[in-house]
Scaffold this motif. Structure first.
Motif, PDB file in Angstrom:
ATOM      1  N   LEU A   1       0.833  -1.205   0.000  1.00 53.78           N
ATOM      2  CA  LEU A   1       0.000   0.000   0.000  1.00 53.78           C
ATOM      3  C   LEU A   1       0.865   1.251   0.000  1.00 53.78           C
ATOM      4  O   LEU A   1       0.529   2.242  -0.647  1.00 53.78           O
ATOM      5  N   SER A   2       1.984   1.218   0.745  1.00 48.06           N
ATOM      6  CA  SER A   2       2.868   2.383   0.807  1.00 48.06           C
ATOM      7  C   SER A   2       4.219   1.965   1.366  1.00 48.06           C
ATOM      8  O   SER A   2       4.357   0.881   1.935  1.00 48.06           O
ATOM      9  N   GLY A   3       5.205   2.851   1.170  1.00 47.04           N
ATOM     10  CA  GLY A   3       6.537   2.601   1.716  1.00 47.04           C
ATOM     11  C   GLY A   3       7.502   2.066   0.679  1.00 47.04           C
ATOM     12  O   GLY A   3       7.165   1.959  -0.501  1.00 47.04           O
ATOM     13  N   PRO A   4       8.711   1.726   1.109  1.00 47.26           N
ATOM     14  CA  PRO A   4       9.774   1.365   0.168  1.00 47.26           C
ATOM     15  C   PRO A   4       9.635   0.033  -0.564  1.00 47.26           C
ATOM     16  O   PRO A   4      10.235  -0.126  -1.628  1.00 47.26           O
ATOM     17  N   PRO A   5       8.905  -0.974  -0.067  1.00 49.09           N
ATOM     18  CA  PRO A   5       8.905  -2.258  -0.801  1.00 49.09           C
ATOM     19  C   PRO A   5       8.347  -2.118  -2.221  1.00 49.09           C
ATOM     20  O   PRO A   5       7.406  -1.357  -2.451  1.00 49.09           O
ATOM     21  N   ARG A   6       8.920  -2.879  -3.124  1.00 43.64           N
ATOM     22  CA  ARG A   6       8.444  -2.860  -4.520  1.00 43.64           C
ATOM     23  C   ARG A   6       7.664  -4.125  -4.857  1.00 43.64           C
ATOM     24  O   ARG A   6       6.998  -4.183  -5.870  1.00 43.64           O
ATOM     25  N   ARG A   7       7.821  -5.148  -4.015  1.00 43.43           N
ATOM     26  CA  ARG A   7       7.166  -6.426  -4.311  1.00 43.43           C
ATOM     27  C   ARG A   7       6.136  -6.761  -3.250  1.00 43.43           C
ATOM     28  O   ARG A   7       6.342  -6.497  -2.063  1.00 43.43           O
ATOM     29  N   PRO A   8       5.039  -7.398  -3.662  1.00 43.50           N
ATOM     30  CA  PRO A   8       4.080  -7.884  -2.655  1.00 43.50           C
ATOM     31  C   PRO A   8       4.687  -9.049  -1.879  1.00 43.50           C
ATOM     32  O   PRO A   8       5.725  -9.599  -2.260  1.00 43.50           O
ATOM     33  N   LEU A   9       4.024  -9.470  -0.836  1.00 45.85           N
ATOM     34  CA  LEU A   9       4.505 -10.603  -0.045  1.00 45.85           C
ATOM     35  C   LEU A   9       4.283 -11.893  -0.833  1.00 45.85           C
ATOM     36  O   LEU A   9       3.228 -12.065  -1.459  1.00 45.85           O
ATOM     37  N   PRO A  10       5.267 -12.797  -0.827  1.00 45.42           N
ATOM     38  CA  PRO A  10       5.102 -14.057  -1.576  1.00 45.42           C
ATOM     39  C   PRO A  10       4.147 -15.020  -0.854  1.00 45.42           C
ATOM     40  O   PRO A  10       4.132 -15.090   0.373  1.00 45.42           O
ATOM     41  N   TRP A  11       3.388 -15.763  -1.668  1.00 43.15           N
ATOM     42  CA  TRP A  11       2.465 -16.789  -1.156  1.00 43.15           C
ATOM     43  C   TRP A  11       3.054 -18.153  -1.430  1.00 43.15           C
ATOM     44  O   TRP A  11       3.791 -18.338  -2.415  1.00 43.15           O
ATOM     45  N   PHE A  12       2.692 -19.114  -0.594  1.00 43.65           N
ATOM     46  CA  PHE A  12       3.286 -20.451  -0.707  1.00 43.65           C
ATOM     47  C   PHE A  12       2.189 -21.517  -0.803  1.00 43.65           C
ATOM     48  O   PHE A  12       1.058 -21.326  -0.309  1.00 43.65           O
ATOM     49  N   ALA A  13       2.575 -22.636  -1.418  1.00 41.43           N
ATOM     50  CA  ALA A  13       1.615 -23.725  -1.660  1.00 41.43           C
ATOM     51  C   ALA A  13       1.177 -24.374  -0.346  1.00 41.43           C
ATOM     52  O   ALA A  13       1.993 -24.621   0.547  1.00 41.43           O
ATOM     53  N   LEU A  14      -0.111 -24.649  -0.268  1.00 41.31           N
ATOM     54  CA  LEU A  14      -0.683 -25.350   0.884  1.00 41.31           C
ATOM     55  C   LEU A  14      -1.212 -26.705   0.447  1.00 41.31           C
ATOM     56  O   LEU A  14      -1.683 -26.869  -0.680  1.00 41.31           O
ATOM     57  N   GLU A  15      -1.130 -27.641   1.361  1.00 43.31           N
ATOM     58  CA  GLU A  15      -1.696 -28.976   1.133  1.00 43.31           C
ATOM     59  C   GLU A  15      -2.368 -29.407   2.420  1.00 43.31           C
ATOM     60  O   GLU A  15      -2.013 -28.920   3.505  1.00 43.31           O
ATOM     61  N   VAL A  16      -3.312 -30.321   2.283  1.00 41.92           N
ATOM     62  CA  VAL A  16      -3.918 -30.901   3.479  1.00 41.92           C
ATOM     63  C   VAL A  16      -3.743 -32.419   3.388  1.00 41.92           C
ATOM     64  O   VAL A  16      -3.890 -33.005   2.310  1.00 41.92           O
ATOM     65  N   ASP A  17      -3.346 -33.029   4.489  1.00 40.61           N
ATOM     66  CA  ASP A  17      -3.128 -34.481   4.435  1.00 40.61           C
ATOM     67  C   ASP A  17      -4.406 -35.227   4.818  1.00 40.61           C
ATOM     68  O   ASP A  17      -5.452 -34.619   5.109  1.00 40.61           O
ATOM     69  N   GLY A  18      -4.309 -36.543   4.798  1.00 44.38           N
ATOM     70  CA  GLY A  18      -5.475 -37.390   5.063  1.00 44.38           C
ATOM     71  C   GLY A  18      -6.024 -37.231   6.468  1.00 44.38           C
ATOM     72  O   GLY A  18      -7.175 -37.598   6.748  1.00 44.38           O
ATOM     73  N   GLU A  19      -5.245 -36.656   7.351  1.00 41.87           N
ATOM     74  CA  GLU A  19      -5.690 -36.438   8.739  1.00 41.87           C
ATOM     75  C   GLU A  19      -6.298 -35.052   8.933  1.00 41.87           C
ATOM     76  O   GLU A  19      -6.630 -34.670  10.060  1.00 41.87           O
ATOM     77  N   GLY A  20      -6.366 -34.299   7.828  1.00 46.38           N
ATOM     78  CA  GLY A  20      -6.917 -32.942   7.954  1.00 46.38           C
ATOM     79  C   GLY A  20      -5.914 -31.924   8.467  1.00 46.38           C
ATOM     80  O   GLY A  20      -6.283 -30.824   8.897  1.00 46.38           O
ATOM     81  N   VAL A  21      -4.614 -32.279   8.405  1.00 44.05           N
ATOM     82  CA  VAL A  21      -3.569 -31.344   8.852  1.00 44.05           C
ATOM     83  C   VAL A  21      -3.097 -30.523   7.648  1.00 44.05           C
ATOM     84  O   VAL A  21      -2.875 -31.056   6.558  1.00 44.05           O
ATOM     85  N   LEU A  22      -2.940 -29.248   7.895  1.00 39.93           N
ATOM     86  CA  LEU A  22      -2.515 -28.325   6.839  1.00 39.93           C
ATOM     87  C   LEU A  22      -0.984 -28.250   6.812  1.00 39.93           C
ATOM     88  O   LEU A  22      -0.341 -28.134   7.862  1.00 39.93           O
ATOM     89  N   TRP A  23      -0.429 -28.293   5.594  1.00 42.06           N
ATOM     90  CA  TRP A  23       1.017 -28.210   5.398  1.00 42.06           C
ATOM     91  C   TRP A  23       1.309 -27.070   4.440  1.00 42.06           C
ATOM     92  O   TRP A  23       0.535 -26.795   3.534  1.00 42.06           O
TER      93      TRP A  23
END
Ligand code: FES
Length: 180
Positions: free
Chosen positions: A136-158
């Motif tokens: 929105l403002s300030g010195p950064p030129r890049r947005p924050l990076p997003w990372f891949a999510l997965e959910v396992d057979g137990e319903g746990v998020l990775w």
């Protein structure tokens, strides 16, 4: 009749090398050596102080830690929440479209971001990001990076910190090899 000594004449023996004479003239070679040593010491102190200041302003550039991390049960992240996960250095957003994880480190010099109103603020140089990591403002030129999510057979998020994905939320994929 002997001659009288004048007041300016001294009877003291000559100063040994390296000592100040009574008239205050130091040995020039020794003075030069002391000046050089002092400058080296001051330069070393300056470098140490500069490195400390840089470390403060630039605390961490990488995500660090293992590439794939468990974030806990998916059910812990309620719709409409933005959760800070300090161990993973991430924010986890759960909105109407699903879940998404993005870095909690400023893209300027890596400072840890803090929640501020509806978005995020950087304490180092005043940058502001919205709740989806856009600048929105300030010195950064890049947005924050997003990372891949997965959910396992137990319903746990990775999260997989090696796999950057397009910004935004979605239903996490089923982890490879996960049962059920
Ligand atoms: Fe400089 Fe965030 S580290 S604005």
């Amino acid at each position: 009749m002997g001659k009288k000594k004048s007041a300016s004449q001294s009877t003291a023996p000559p100063a040994p090398p390296g000592e100040r004479t009574p008239a205050g003239d130091p040995d020039p070679g020794r003075r030069s050596l002391l000046h050089t040593g002092g400058r080296i010491a001051l330069g070393g102190c300056g470098l140490l102080l500069g490195a400390g200041a840089l470390r403060t302003a630039w605390p961490d550039l990488g995500q660090g830690g293992p590439a794939r991390l468990s974030l806990g049960p998916r059910s812990d992240f309620h719709r409409g929440s933005l959760t800070y996960l300090p161990a993973a250095r991430l924010f986890l957003l759960h909105d109407a479209e699903g879940l998404g994880a993005f870095s909690s480190r400023c893209t300027h010099l890596g400072c840890a971001l803090r929640r501020s109103g509806e978005g995020l603020a950087c304490p180092c140089h005043g940058a502001r990001f919205d709740a989806k990591g856009r600048v929105l403002s300030g010195p950064p030129r890049r947005p924050l990076p997003w990372f891949a999510l997965e959910v396992d057979g137990e319903g746990v998020l990775w999260v997989d910190l090696r796999r950057e994905v397009a910004a935004g939320t979605s239903e996490p994929a089923l982890a490879e090899g996960a049962a059920g």
